[in-house]
Scaffold this motif. Structure first.
Motif, PDB file in Angstrom:
ATOM      1  N   GLY A  25       0.809  -1.203   0.000  1.00  0.00           N
ATOM      2  CA  GLY A  25       0.000   0.000   0.000  1.00  0.00           C
ATOM      3  C   GLY A  25       0.843   1.254   0.000  1.00  0.00           C
ATOM      4  N   ILE A  26       0.199   2.374   0.298  1.00  0.00           N
ATOM      5  CA  ILE A  26       0.904   3.649   0.346  1.00  0.00           C
ATOM      6  C   ILE A  26       1.928   3.649   1.477  1.00  0.00           C
ATOM      7  N   THR A  27       1.623   2.972   2.582  1.00  0.00           N
ATOM      8  CA  THR A  27       2.539   2.899   3.726  1.00  0.00           C
ATOM      9  C   THR A  27       3.508   1.736   3.604  1.00  0.00           C
ATOM     10  N   GLY A  28       3.670   1.200   2.381  1.00  0.00           N
ATOM     11  CA  GLY A  28       4.609   0.108   2.178  1.00  0.00           C
ATOM     12  C   GLY A  28       3.945  -1.234   2.364  1.00  0.00           C
ATOM     13  N   ARG A  29       4.718  -2.175   2.808  1.00  0.00           N
ATOM     14  CA  ARG A  29       4.223  -3.530   2.985  1.00  0.00           C
ATOM     15  C   ARG A  29       3.245  -3.576   4.159  1.00  0.00           C
ATOM     16  N   VAL A  30       2.057  -4.098   3.898  1.00  0.00           N
ATOM     17  CA  VAL A  30       1.051  -4.271   4.942  1.00  0.00           C
ATOM     18  C   VAL A  30       0.876  -5.765   5.166  1.00  0.00           C
ATOM     19  N   SER A  31       1.357  -6.240   6.297  1.00  0.00           N
ATOM     20  CA  SER A  31       1.215  -7.651   6.657  1.00  0.00           C
ATOM     21  C   SER A  31       1.173  -7.736   8.177  1.00  0.00           C
ATOM     22  N   PHE A  32       0.716  -8.871   8.657  1.00  0.00           N
ATOM     23  CA  PHE A  32       0.476  -9.017  10.091  1.00  0.00           C
ATOM     24  C   PHE A  32       1.080 -10.329  10.592  1.00  0.00           C
ATOM     25  N   ASP A  33       1.346 -10.345  11.897  1.00  0.00           N
ATOM     26  CA  ASP A  33       1.776 -11.594  12.501  1.00  0.00           C
ATOM     27  C   ASP A  33       0.543 -12.430  12.844  1.00  0.00           C
ATOM     28  N   LEU A  34       0.761 -13.554  13.474  1.00  0.00           N
ATOM     29  CA  LEU A  34      -0.348 -14.458  13.762  1.00  0.00           C
ATOM     30  C   LEU A  34      -1.374 -13.849  14.704  1.00  0.00           C
ATOM     31  N   ALA A  35      -0.926 -12.887  15.520  1.00  0.00           N
ATOM     32  CA  ALA A  35      -1.844 -12.257  16.469  1.00  0.00           C
ATOM     33  C   ALA A  35      -2.610 -11.098  15.849  1.00  0.00           C
ATOM     34  N   GLY A  36      -2.241 -10.697  14.629  1.00  0.00           N
ATOM     35  CA  GLY A  36      -2.938  -9.602  13.974  1.00  0.00           C
ATOM     36  C   GLY A  36      -2.269  -8.260  14.155  1.00  0.00           C
ATOM     37  N   PHE A  37      -1.027  -8.248  14.659  1.00  0.00           N
ATOM     38  CA  PHE A  37      -0.295  -6.995  14.833  1.00  0.00           C
ATOM     39  C   PHE A  37       0.592  -6.754  13.626  1.00  0.00           C
ATOM     40  N   ARG A  38       0.753  -5.488  13.295  1.00  0.00           N
ATOM     41  CA  ARG A  38       1.606  -5.133  12.154  1.00  0.00           C
ATOM     42  C   ARG A  38       3.030  -4.894  12.668  1.00  0.00           C
ATOM     43  N   ARG A  39       3.850  -5.907  12.543  1.00  0.00           N
ATOM     44  CA  ARG A  39       5.225  -5.824  13.038  1.00  0.00           C
ATOM     45  C   ARG A  39       6.244  -5.673  11.905  1.00  0.00           C
ATOM     46  N   TYR A  40       5.831  -5.900  10.685  1.00  0.00           N
ATOM     47  CA  TYR A  40       6.762  -5.863   9.573  1.00  0.00           C
ATOM     48  C   TYR A  40       6.429  -4.672   8.691  1.00  0.00           C
ATOM     49  N   PHE A  41       7.325  -3.693   8.669  1.00  0.00           N
ATOM     50  CA  PHE A  41       7.088  -2.482   7.908  1.00  0.00           C
ATOM     51  C   PHE A  41       8.422  -1.771   7.724  1.00  0.00           C
ATOM     52  N   THR A  42       8.420  -0.709   6.979  1.00  0.00           N
ATOM     53  CA  THR A  42       9.617   0.110   6.781  1.00  0.00           C
ATOM     54  C   THR A  42       9.334   1.535   7.233  1.00  0.00           C
ATOM     55  N   LEU A  43      10.351   2.179   7.755  1.00  0.00           N
ATOM     56  CA  LEU A  43      10.257   3.569   8.198  1.00  0.00           C
ATOM     57  C   LEU A  43      11.337   4.381   7.500  1.00  0.00           C
ATOM     58  N   ASP A  44      10.979   5.586   7.102  1.00  0.00           N
ATOM     59  CA  ASP A  44      11.949   6.520   6.519  1.00  0.00           C
ATOM     60  C   ASP A  44      12.568   7.358   7.631  1.00  0.00           C
ATOM     61  N   LEU A  45      13.888   7.474   7.597  1.00  0.00           N
ATOM     62  CA  LEU A  45      14.596   8.343   8.540  1.00  0.00           C
ATOM     63  C   LEU A  45      14.740   9.717   7.900  1.00  0.00           C
ATOM     64  N   LEU A  46      14.268  10.742   8.594  1.00  0.00           N
ATOM     65  CA  LEU A  46      14.247  12.100   8.070  1.00  0.00           C
ATOM     66  C   LEU A  46      15.221  12.995   8.827  1.00  0.00           C
ATOM     67  N   GLU A  47      15.721  13.986   8.127  1.00  0.00           N
ATOM     68  CA  GLU A  47      16.605  14.967   8.746  1.00  0.00           C
ATOM     69  C   GLU A  47      16.236  16.342   8.225  1.00  0.00           C
ATOM     70  N   LEU A  48      16.132  17.300   9.133  1.00  0.00           N
ATOM     71  CA  LEU A  48      15.763  18.663   8.744  1.00  0.00           C
ATOM     72  C   LEU A  48      16.994  19.398   8.225  1.00  0.00           C
ATOM     73  N   THR A  49      16.909  19.875   6.993  1.00  0.00           N
ATOM     74  CA  THR A  49      17.999  20.625   6.371  1.00  0.00           C
ATOM     75  C   THR A  49      17.462  21.967   5.905  1.00  0.00           C
ATOM     76  N   THR A  50      18.324  22.728   5.268  1.00  0.00           N
ATOM     77  CA  THR A  50      17.880  24.027   4.745  1.00  0.00           C
ATOM     78  C   THR A  50      16.896  23.866   3.592  1.00  0.00           C
ATOM     79  N   LYS A  51      16.798  22.654   3.060  1.00  0.00           N
ATOM     80  CA  LYS A  51      15.823  22.371   2.011  1.00  0.00           C
ATOM     81  C   LYS A  51      14.594  21.658   2.550  1.00  0.00           C
ATOM     82  N   GLY A  52      14.462  21.618   3.862  1.00  0.00           N
ATOM     83  CA  GLY A  52      13.324  20.953   4.468  1.00  0.00           C
ATOM     84  C   GLY A  52      13.687  19.563   4.935  1.00  0.00           C
ATOM     85  N   LEU A  53      12.656  18.763   5.196  1.00  0.00           N
ATOM     86  CA  LEU A  53      12.884  17.383   5.637  1.00  0.00           C
ATOM     87  C   LEU A  53      13.324  16.527   4.460  1.00  0.00           C
ATOM     88  N   LEU A  54      14.475  15.865   4.623  1.00  0.00           N
ATOM     89  CA  LEU A  54      14.984  14.983   3.588  1.00  0.00           C
ATOM     90  C   LEU A  54      15.145  13.579   4.144  1.00  0.00           C
TER      91      LEU A  54
END
Length: 883
Positions: free
Chosen positions: A353-382
């Protein structure tokens, strides 16, 4: 309290023609939302799905209810009304306060419930599917990030109990890694702002801050932080809110502050932007004139992904078997028989999906996903990195960071640095002058000259500050607090720190270091070894015992060989009376005694009156003399070294010998890098040394000078860095370094973590190394200035000294013993001969001995009368052959 209002969305008008032609089934899904953005998104996505899949065997009808955020009764009533309308799934509610009530209803009726917000109350999911990333996985990433940044002390600002629950796993940083955590709640003051709480943070020395709060107050917290002076280059922030990218951070871009954030999706996604435009133009939102970013929050995007995923699952199931919706009542015990099938299908579904991989463990929790690391620069968040929760890996890429931020070419020029020094010779010292000096002029030393050379290259100014307590920087492991130079650098009280500051892993966690300007290692300082008194039989030292034994064997063997060859060789039997042509007998000069004498004469290079005649004996003599030539030459050359070179012996040769013995005391500087080395080392010997240092605190010193003094005055060894040992040995002639280096490290210039001047200073240090400036400065301060030539002058005196009696006493002893033995031998010889002749003279032995001694003491007589009786008959003579 809001009243519950029913907003029913009937899509019969949209799909009436399709129904009339294809007689499609319809499925109703419900939504419980507390804001208009979610309701509008719910409507737009369902509309798009029905239009997109025009060949599907069904279409969706959406019923969304506007419910209260906290009123349990109203939310429960709304859920029951949805069940009465044959819904096959419920999205929401948007509040953790009411979620548990809806979950209990859905579990009882086996109706799938899809949530898009953080819900800490869910322990075991039955009918609930939560698309929000599991809080424990996000916390694990934050812990990894903090360790990556090597933060040792953190201020954690949290909003409420929900925030505190989300960051509770961070306590593991303190338990496992010793990171000090300071928790502060974002409490509202009398003016309705957070300024009072932030001012308290400003007064603290900690510069690492983590903010955990909702999007509703995050922007206000950042604005208030800027007003109180926290948004500066001195501070570093981690913001855990996944909606940070939806805020306008332009006012903070040029503050120099280090702000790091995370997100699950990019707000620049074209499909998402188009969808947000549609959501914005719905009747309920068009009047509010919302910014697109405020629409694209994580909960909204998760709702979009959830609807798309739910639609795909229903489509797959409807193609396999027909799903029949049923009318349910909250007050009875009847449940929907298809609900568990849908839930299980959702849990096993993997959707992109838009938030990347959407999948769940056996209990129904979303433990597998990706996160973007952002840093504030003079050009904004990169985006500067990406975290994979399944692989537990962070991949960083700073190539997109503006060049002017990652490498400021001229930022150091004309800047004034506060340089912290410690008055330790020869690194920094007060000048010896009769004039009163002020400012930088009052200091001199190796580090002082280095800073001057760097300022010439880089064009900066500097002011020296003295560290009054003289400490370089030690970590108190009980409190996890630093002191000395490191503490001042961390607190921002100095820009640079230069002294005999060893680069260690602990120090690199909290400050940055330039490239090392001096390499060194730990060694042992001890008194110079005392010369070993020369042995009485030192003249035997050139040859080993085995060589002396073999030399004796060779002497006996050659002597016997010459005796045998003399007996066998006809040439050696000669006429004793040359005037007689036909002698009665022949004689042989190589008797046993003469053979031994001939051989010993050659061994001592003195020769003898014996001259071999036979070719065989001459050949053997030549080889014997050649052998003697080599042996005597080797003995003479080696003897010169043994007689002139002093042999010195130390009680120990290395750290292993020092650790094993108990007579010599040893220690190190208390709390210094040397003691830390033994604490952290895994080698058995080093652990033994550390145990000794820990148990004998009285043998530790506060300063290196104290250790040097104790080495000179006590039976004491001091563990210290090799360059400092080298400096002291050049001035204290009774001291020496024992053993090699125990490790390899160096001194560096300390500065604040992530300093933007680090690369320039390191490059300048390399230039000083390449041009030989550092070598010249070391020669200057180690061997020339402040008495550095004291011991070198003493060592230049002549090394050739007259040999003492101790060096050659053994030779005299051998001479005296030889003379005494010879005298005793002559007396015994005289006694034996007199004893043999007692019958010839017919006199008692005592009488003959007395007469012989009486003549002996008449030193004036040199002629002795020989009587006829004393001549021996010819038949008694040895080595004669009669013919």
């Amino acid at each position: 309290m809001k009243k519950v209002s029913l907003w029913l969305l009937n899509f019969f008008s949209i799909t009436s023609s399709v129904v009339a032609v294809k007689f499609l089934d319809h499925y109703r899904i419900g939504g419980l939302f507390s804001d208009d953005i979610h309701k509008a998104a719910f409507q737009v996505v369902i509309d798009n799905l029905n239009k997109k899949w025009d060949t599907a065997p069904f279409f969706l009808i959406g019923d969304s209810l506007n419910v209260s955020f906290t009123n349990h009764f109203h939310v429960q009533k709304a859920a029951c009304s949805l069940l009465d309308k044959r819904v096959i799934g419920i999205f929401g509610p948007s509040s953790r306060h009411t979620s548990s009530y809806i979950q209990s209803i859905c579990d009882n009726k086996e109706i799938p419930q899809i949530e898009t917000h953080y819900n800490p109350n869910v322990e075991k999911i039955q009918s609930d599917i939560n698309l929000y990333p599991h809080a424990a996985e996000i916390a694990y990433f934050v812990m990894h990030l903090i360790r990556e940044f090597t933060w040792d002390t953190i201020i954690i600002l949290y909003e409420n109990n929900d925030s505190l629950e989300r960051i509770a796993p961070l306590l593991e940083l303190n338990i496992e890694y010793g990171v000090q955590l300071v928790f502060r709640q974002l409490e509202v003051d009398q003016d309705g702002s957070y300024r009072a709480a932030l001012k308290i943070i400003k007064k603290m020395s900690v510069t690492n801050i983590l903010i955990e709060c909702s999007l509703d107050i995050l922007e206000e917290v950042l604005i208030e932080s800027q007003k109180v002076g926290l948004i500066t280059e001195k501070y570093r922030f981690i913001i855990t809110n996944l909606d940070l990218s939806t805020l306008d951070l332009e006012r903070f871009q040029y503050s120099g502050c280090n702000i790091t954030g995370i997100r699950m999706f990019s707000t620049e996604n074209e499909n998402l932007i188009a969808l947000a435009e549609k959501i914005k133009t719905t009747p309920h939102l068009i009047e509010e004139e919302l910014e697109l970013k405020r629409i694209m929050t994580l909960s909204t995007v998760l709702l979009i992904d959830g609807l798309n995923m739910f639609y795909d699952v229903i489509k797959e199931l409807s193609e396999m078997s027909k799903i029949k919706a049923e009318k349910l009542k909250c007050h009875d015990a009847i449940s929907w028989k298809y609900g568990s099938t849908i839930v299980n299908q959702l849990k096993s579904k993997v959707y992109q999906g838009i938030t990347g991989r959407v999948s769940f463990d056996l209990a129904g929790f979303r433990r597998y996903f990706t996160l973007d690391l952002l840093e504030l620069t003079t050009k904004g968040l990169l985006k500067v990195g990406q975290w994979d929760s399944e692989e537990k890996s962070l991949i960083t890429d700073r190539s997109q960071v503006p060049q002017e931020e990652s490498d400021v070419e001229h930022s150091i020029f004309n800047r004034t640095f506060r340089v912290l020094i410690v008055l330790t010779a020869p690194y920094a010292m007060l000048k010896e002058s009769t004039d009163q000096l002020i400012g930088n002029d009052q200091f001199e030393g190796f580090c002082i000259d280095i800073i001057h050379e760097l300022s010439v290259i880089l064009g900066f100014n500097y002011t020296f500050i003295v560290q009054e307590d003289g400490k370089n920087g030690n970590l108190d492991r009980a409190t996890n607090e630093w002191d000395g130079v490191i503490r001042q650098i961390i607190d921002g009280n100095a820009d640079l720190g230069i002294t005999d500051l060893t680069v260690t892993s602990d120090r690199e966690r909290v400050v940055d270091f330039s490239l090392q300007f001096m390499n060194l290692g730990i060694s042992i300082l001890y008194r110079k070894p005392e010369p070993v008194p020369p042995s009485l039989f030192m003249f035997l030292s050139p040859f080993s015992t085995r060589v002396w034994l073999m030399l004796g064997v060779a002497y006996i063997f050659v002597s016997i060989s010459i005796f045998i060859m003399g007996r066998l060789s006809p040439s050696e039997w000669t006429n004793p009376y040359p005037c007689v042509d036909e002698p009665e007998y022949l004689v042989n000069q190589f008797s046993i005694r003469n053979s031994l004498w001939f051989t010993i004469g050659g061994l001592l290079q003195q020769g003898s009156e014996l001259a071999p005649i036979g070719i065989s004996i001459r050949t053997a003599s030549g080889f014997w003399w050649f052998f003697i030539l080599i042996m005597v030459s080797s003995y003479t050359a080696n003897l010169a070294a043994f007689l002139t070179v002093e042999t010195r012996v130390t009680p120990f040769k290395n750290i292993d010998d020092l650790a094993k013995q108990t007579e010599i005391k040893y220690g190190a500087k208390r709390g210094g890098a040397t003691a830390s080395f033994f604490h952290d080392s895994n080698l058995t010997t080093n652990q033994i040394v550390y145990k000794h240092l820990k148990e004998h605190d009285d043998q530790m010193t506060d300063e290196n000078e104290e250790g040097v003094r104790r080495v000179e005055t006590e039976n004491y060894a001091f563990l210290m860095e090799s360059v400092t040992i080298e400096y002291n040995v050049a001035r204290h002639c009774s001291l020496a370094q024992v053993g090699g280096l125990l490790d390899n490290k160096g001194y560096g210039i300390a500065m604040q973590k992530d300093s933007k001047y680090r690369n320039e200073i390191s490059t300048a240090v390399v230039k000083l190394q390449e041009t030989g400036v550092l070598t010249k400065l070391k020669i200057k301060w180690w061997k020339e200035q402040r008495g550095g030539s004291t011991c070198s002058i003493q060592s230049k005196k002549s090394e050739a000294e007259a040999l003492d009696l101790q060096n050659v006493g053994g030779v005299f002893l051998v001479l005296f013993l030889g003379a005494l033995l010879a005298l005793l031998g002559s007396f015994i010889e005289m006694c034996v001969i007199l004893y043999r002749k007692r019958k010839v003279y017919k006199k008692p032995f005592k009488y003959l001995l007395w007469k012989e001694l009486e003549f002996f003491f008449q030193f004036g007589k040199n002629v002795k009368t020989v009587g006829r009786d004393e001549r021996e008959p010819v038949s008694n003579q040895n080595n004669k052959v009669s013919f």
